[in-house]
Every structure is written in C-alpha cells, then in structure tokens.
Design an enzyme around this catalytic site. Structure first.
Site, PDB file in Angstrom:
ATOM      1  N   ASP A   8      10.737 -15.892   1.323  1.00 35.33           N
ATOM      2  CA  ASP A   8      10.859 -14.957   0.195  1.00 35.33           C
ATOM      3  C   ASP A   8      11.060 -15.424  -1.227  1.00 35.33           C
ATOM      4  O   ASP A   8      11.654 -16.420  -1.595  1.00 35.33           O
ATOM      5  CB  ASP A   8      12.497 -14.199   0.379  1.00 35.33           C
ATOM      6  CG  ASP A   8      12.859 -13.178  -0.736  1.00 35.33           C
ATOM      7  OD1 ASP A   8      13.952 -12.535  -0.278  1.00 35.33           O
ATOM      8  OD2 ASP A   8      11.974 -13.004  -1.562  1.00 35.33           O
ATOM      9  N   ASN A  22       1.994  -3.386 -10.538  1.00 34.22           N
ATOM     10  CA  ASN A  22       0.924  -2.353 -10.726  1.00 34.22           C
ATOM     11  C   ASN A  22       0.946  -2.084 -12.458  1.00 34.22           C
ATOM     12  O   ASN A  22       1.691  -3.035 -13.152  1.00 34.22           O
ATOM     13  CB  ASN A  22       1.507  -1.036 -10.159  1.00 34.22           C
ATOM     14  CG  ASN A  22       2.659  -0.611 -10.712  1.00 34.22           C
ATOM     15  OD1 ASN A  22       3.003  -0.679 -12.004  1.00 34.22           O
ATOM     16  ND2 ASN A  22       3.659  -0.339  -9.865  1.00 34.22           N
ATOM     17  N   GLY A  30       7.350  -3.137  -2.256  1.00 34.32           N
ATOM     18  CA  GLY A  30       6.630  -4.527  -1.935  1.00 34.32           C
ATOM     19  C   GLY A  30       7.431  -5.639  -2.550  1.00 34.32           C
ATOM     20  O   GLY A  30       8.727  -5.601  -2.731  1.00 34.32           O
ATOM     21  N   VAL A  31       6.828  -6.737  -2.786  1.00 32.36           N
ATOM     22  CA  VAL A  31       7.146  -7.948  -3.836  1.00 32.36           C
ATOM     23  C   VAL A  31       7.902  -7.792  -5.219  1.00 32.36           C
ATOM     24  O   VAL A  31       8.789  -8.134  -5.441  1.00 32.36           O
ATOM     25  CB  VAL A  31       6.434  -9.103  -3.595  1.00 32.36           C
ATOM     26  CG1 VAL A  31       5.439  -8.786  -4.605  1.00 32.36           C
ATOM     27  CG2 VAL A  31       6.889 -10.464  -4.227  1.00 32.36           C
ATOM     28  N   ASP A  32       7.002  -6.530  -5.573  1.00 28.45           N
ATOM     29  CA  ASP A  32       7.308  -6.051  -6.881  1.00 28.45           C
ATOM     30  C   ASP A  32       9.047  -5.612  -6.952  1.00 28.45           C
ATOM     31  O   ASP A  32       9.750  -5.844  -7.684  1.00 28.45           O
ATOM     32  CB  ASP A  32       6.348  -5.100  -7.186  1.00 28.45           C
ATOM     33  CG  ASP A  32       6.343  -4.564  -8.716  1.00 28.45           C
ATOM     34  OD1 ASP A  32       5.695  -3.591  -9.083  1.00 28.45           O
ATOM     35  OD2 ASP A  32       7.329  -5.047  -9.543  1.00 28.45           O
ATOM     36  N   SER A 121      -2.194  -8.427  -3.718  1.00 31.45           N
ATOM     37  CA  SER A 121      -3.143  -7.336  -3.129  1.00 31.45           C
ATOM     38  C   SER A 121      -3.177  -7.063  -1.699  1.00 31.45           C
ATOM     39  O   SER A 121      -3.833  -5.995  -1.329  1.00 31.45           O
ATOM     40  CB  SER A 121      -4.555  -7.608  -3.765  1.00 31.45           C
ATOM     41  OG  SER A 121      -4.738  -7.122  -5.073  1.00 31.45           O
ATOM     42  N   THR A 122      -2.404  -7.868  -0.765  1.00 30.65           N
ATOM     43  CA  THR A 122      -2.865  -8.091   0.706  1.00 30.65           C
ATOM     44  C   THR A 122      -1.726  -6.720   1.249  1.00 30.65           C
ATOM     45  O   THR A 122      -1.764  -6.919   2.648  1.00 30.65           O
ATOM     46  CB  THR A 122      -2.720  -9.355   1.070  1.00 30.65           C
ATOM     47  OG1 THR A 122      -1.374  -9.835   1.149  1.00 30.65           O
ATOM     48  CG2 THR A 122      -3.639 -10.261   0.621  1.00 30.65           C
ATOM     49  N   GLY A 123      -0.812  -6.376   0.385  1.00 27.68           N
ATOM     50  CA  GLY A 123       0.075  -5.542   1.216  1.00 27.68           C
ATOM     51  C   GLY A 123      -0.437  -3.846   0.851  1.00 27.68           C
ATOM     52  O   GLY A 123      -1.423  -3.751   1.359  1.00 27.68           O
ATOM     53  N   TYR A 125      -1.973  -2.667  -1.572  1.00 25.64           N
ATOM     54  CA  TYR A 125      -3.285  -2.747  -1.978  1.00 25.64           C
ATOM     55  C   TYR A 125      -4.270  -2.793  -1.060  1.00 25.64           C
ATOM     56  O   TYR A 125      -5.400  -2.622  -1.444  1.00 25.64           O
ATOM     57  CB  TYR A 125      -3.493  -3.554  -3.367  1.00 25.64           C
ATOM     58  CG  TYR A 125      -2.840  -2.823  -4.433  1.00 25.64           C
ATOM     59  CD1 TYR A 125      -2.037  -1.441  -4.308  1.00 25.64           C
ATOM     60  CD2 TYR A 125      -2.822  -3.506  -5.918  1.00 25.64           C
ATOM     61  CE1 TYR A 125      -1.402  -1.105  -5.628  1.00 25.64           C
ATOM     62  CE2 TYR A 125      -2.280  -2.994  -7.083  1.00 25.64           C
ATOM     63  CZ  TYR A 125      -1.840  -1.734  -6.803  1.00 25.64           C
ATOM     64  OH  TYR A 125      -1.115  -1.075  -8.231  1.00 25.64           O
TER      65      TYR A 125
HETATM   66  N1  APR Z   1       8.301 -12.698  -1.087  1.00 28.17           N
HETATM   67  C1  APR Z   1       6.997 -13.009  -0.932  1.00 28.17           C
HETATM   68  N2  APR Z   1       6.386 -11.938  -0.484  1.00 28.17           N
HETATM   69  C2  APR Z   1       6.360 -10.830  -0.418  1.00 28.17           C
HETATM   70  C3  APR Z   1       7.905 -10.336  -0.350  1.00 28.17           C
HETATM   71  C4  APR Z   1       8.673 -11.317  -0.949  1.00 28.17           C
HETATM   72  N3  APR Z   1       9.943 -10.974  -1.250  1.00 28.17           N
HETATM   73  N4  APR Z   1       7.791  -8.926  -0.201  1.00 28.17           N
HETATM   74  C5  APR Z   1       6.633  -8.702  -0.037  1.00 28.17           C
HETATM   75  N5  APR Z   1       5.869  -9.811   0.258  1.00 28.17           N
HETATM   76  C6  APR Z   1       4.290  -9.854   0.248  1.00 28.17           C
HETATM   77  C7  APR Z   1       3.735  -8.644   1.313  1.00 28.17           C
HETATM   78  O1  APR Z   1       4.089  -8.992   2.779  1.00 28.17           O
HETATM   79  C8  APR Z   1       2.244  -9.113   0.902  1.00 28.17           C
HETATM   80  O2  APR Z   1       1.873 -10.195   1.640  1.00 28.17           O
HETATM   81  O3  APR Z   1       3.733  -9.777  -0.875  1.00 28.17           O
HETATM   82  C9  APR Z   1       2.134  -9.386  -0.452  1.00 28.17           C
HETATM   83  C10 APR Z   1       1.690  -8.403  -1.503  1.00 28.17           C
HETATM   84  O4  APR Z   1       2.319  -7.126  -1.140  1.00 28.17           O
HETATM   85  P1  APR Z   1       2.549  -5.867  -2.101  1.00 28.17           P
HETATM   86  O5  APR Z   1       3.903  -6.399  -2.422  1.00 28.17           O
HETATM   87  O6  APR Z   1       2.598  -4.702  -1.402  1.00 28.17           O
HETATM   88  O7  APR Z   1       1.518  -6.046  -3.402  1.00 28.17           O
HETATM   89  P2  APR Z   1       0.245  -5.432  -3.339  1.00 28.17           P
HETATM   90  O8  APR Z   1      -0.513  -5.368  -2.129  1.00 28.17           O
HETATM   91  O9  APR Z   1      -0.618  -6.338  -4.522  1.00 28.17           O
HETATM   92  O10 APR Z   1       0.354  -4.088  -4.086  1.00 28.17           O
HETATM   93  C11 APR Z   1       1.027  -3.975  -5.436  1.00 28.17           C
HETATM   94  O11 APR Z   1       2.586  -2.295  -4.636  1.00 28.17           O
HETATM   95  O12 APR Z   1       4.818  -2.904  -4.805  1.00 28.17           O
HETATM   96  C12 APR Z   1       3.868  -2.127  -5.272  1.00 28.17           C
HETATM   97  O13 APR Z   1       4.493  -1.711  -7.591  1.00 28.17           O
HETATM   98  C13 APR Z   1       3.240  -2.522  -6.685  1.00 28.17           C
HETATM   99  O14 APR Z   1       2.138  -0.899  -6.985  1.00 28.17           O
HETATM  100  C14 APR Z   1       2.005  -2.213  -6.770  1.00 28.17           C
HETATM  101  C15 APR Z   1       1.507  -2.384  -5.333  1.00 28.17           C
END
Ligand code: APR
Length: 205
Positions: A8, A22, A30-32, A121-123, A125
């Site tokens: 994490d 974003n 997600g991580v945001d 971007s791998t979640g 997005y």
């Molecule tokens: N620590 C590390 N990695 C994490 C965590 C964490 N606590 N939580 C999620 N992740 C990973 C996800 O599993 C993925 O591999 O971060 C990676 C990116 O995924 P997302 O958070 O969904 O980000 P992304 O694909 O770039 O999409 C961005 O999602 O959360 C919204 O506001 C954000 O609109 C934006 C979009």
C-alpha cells in the site's frame, strides 16, 4: 536504484509518493482515494489551491503537480494524470511515459532522494499492466541513467575548493577535494497486487 514491492503506497516513508489522479485533482477512487484518506483534509485544501489551467483542469493528462504529504509518512505527493486506455493508438503510450518523466523531474527539482510510483492508469483507466509496466521501467531507467551521468559530471567538474566555494573546471590543486557525489535517487514501483509485482520483476530480469 529501482525497487519493486507489493503493498500500500500510503504506508511508504519515502520523500514522494506519486498519486494516479484525475485532471480535476480533488481526489477520487483507487490509489487517489487511498492517498487522500490517509493524508487528510489538508491535502484536499492544498489541491484546491493548485491553479486551474482551464476550467475544471488543475493537472492535464501527462503532467505532474506537487503538494505536501500532510498526514502521510511521505513528505510530498506528486499528482500525475495517466491516460485513459482506448487501444494504445491514441497517444496513450506517450502520455503515460510523460507521467513518469514529469513526476521524476518534479521530484528531482524538489530534492527528493526517493520516490514511489503506483501502476499508473492500470486500474480505473484500464491500461494493460504489461504494456504500462514496460513504459514505466523504460522511463525510470532512462531518467536514472541520465541523472547519474550528470551527477558524475558535476562531481568531476566542480569540486569544492578548500575555501568551500565551488570552482569549475577543477583546478589542479583542488583535484582531491571533490564534493561527495549526491546519492542516486531510489525509485520504488509499489504494486498493489502480487500479480502486478510479478510483471515488473519479469521486466527487470
Ligand atoms: N497503493 C498502491 N497501489 C494502489 C493502491 C494503494 N493503496 N490502491 C490502488 N492501487 C493500484 C491499483 O490496483 C492500480 O494498480 O493503483 C493502480 C492505479 O489504479 P487507479 O487508482 O484506479 O488509477 P488509474 O487507473 O490511474 O485511474 C485514475 O481513478 O481513482 C481514480 O481519481 C482517479 O479518476 C482517477 C482514476
């Protein structure tokens, strides 16, 4: 130096953690969402102060912005916005590469010695992890190679004279007084899943 961990990112006591944000840059899922939850309300307020470059956009895709980390163990949060993946033929690779380059540059400008990236971007997005990881490893490798080369040049070109004033080029009498080389930046790929960590490890073999 590059490290690959599964964990994490909000728990890492590095100089900067990178947020996959974003363009509005006021939090999300997600991580945001995780970063904002741990950092606390002050992070939201700091993001609100980041000027909009156009209505509703504080950080255009591919760019990066820096704020303090507040309640996070990391000193800074570097917010970057990855591309939404369509088919890889609409500039997504270039935008994703720019996220890594701009985040690393911003970290270096702010004196960071360590930085951790999620898999941008791998979640939500939808970027395929295999393609995204290739871009991440390539960009970080190029950045560290270039930075090491310039640090080495810096070390040879401007040793500190005994009176402490930097002098270039190195005068013969200063040759021995070379300033200590700045430590190499440590870059951590923090993968949330073991599956993603395996993809990165394969690339680093
Ligand atoms: N620590 C590390 N990695 C994490 C965590 C964490 N606590 N939580 C999620 N992740 C990973 C996800 O599993 C993925 O591999 O971060 C990676 C990116 O995924 P997302 O958070 O969904 O980000 P992304 O694909 O770039 O999409 C961005 O999602 O959360 C919204 O506001 C954000 O609109 C934006 C979009």
């Amino acid at each position: 130096m590059i490290k690959i961990i599964q964990g994490d990112i909000t728990t890492l006591a590095v100089d900067a953690i990178v947020n996959a944000a974003n363009q509005v840059m006021l939090g999300g899922g997600g991580v945001d969402g995780a970063i904002h939850r741990v950092a606390g309300r002050e992070l939201y307020e700091a993001c609100l102060k980041v000027p909009e470059v156009r209505p509703g956009v504080r950080c255009p895709t591919g760019e990066a912005r820096i704020t303090p980390g507040f309640k996070l163990p990391a000193k800074y949060v570097i917010h970057t916005v990855g591309p939404v993946y369509r088919d890889g033929q609409h500039g997504e690779p270039e935008k994703l590469a720019a996220c890594y380059r701009n985040s690393l540059a911003l970290a270096a400008e702010n004196g960071c010695k360590s930085i951790a990236f999620p898999c941008i971007s791998t979640g939500i997005y939808g970027y395929p992890i295999e393609e995204a990881a290739k871009i991440a490893v390539r960009e970080v490798g190029e950045f560290l190679a270039a930075k090491n080369a310039s640090d080495a040049e810096w070390e040879g070109a401007c040793p500190h004279a005994p009176n402490g004033r930097a002098r270039t080029p190195a005068a013969p009498q200063d040759r021995g007084a070379v300033a200590p080389r700045p430590p190499e930046m440590e870059v951590v790929f923090c993968c949330f899943s073991e599956r993603d960590a395996k993809v990165y490890r394969q690339l680093m073999l």
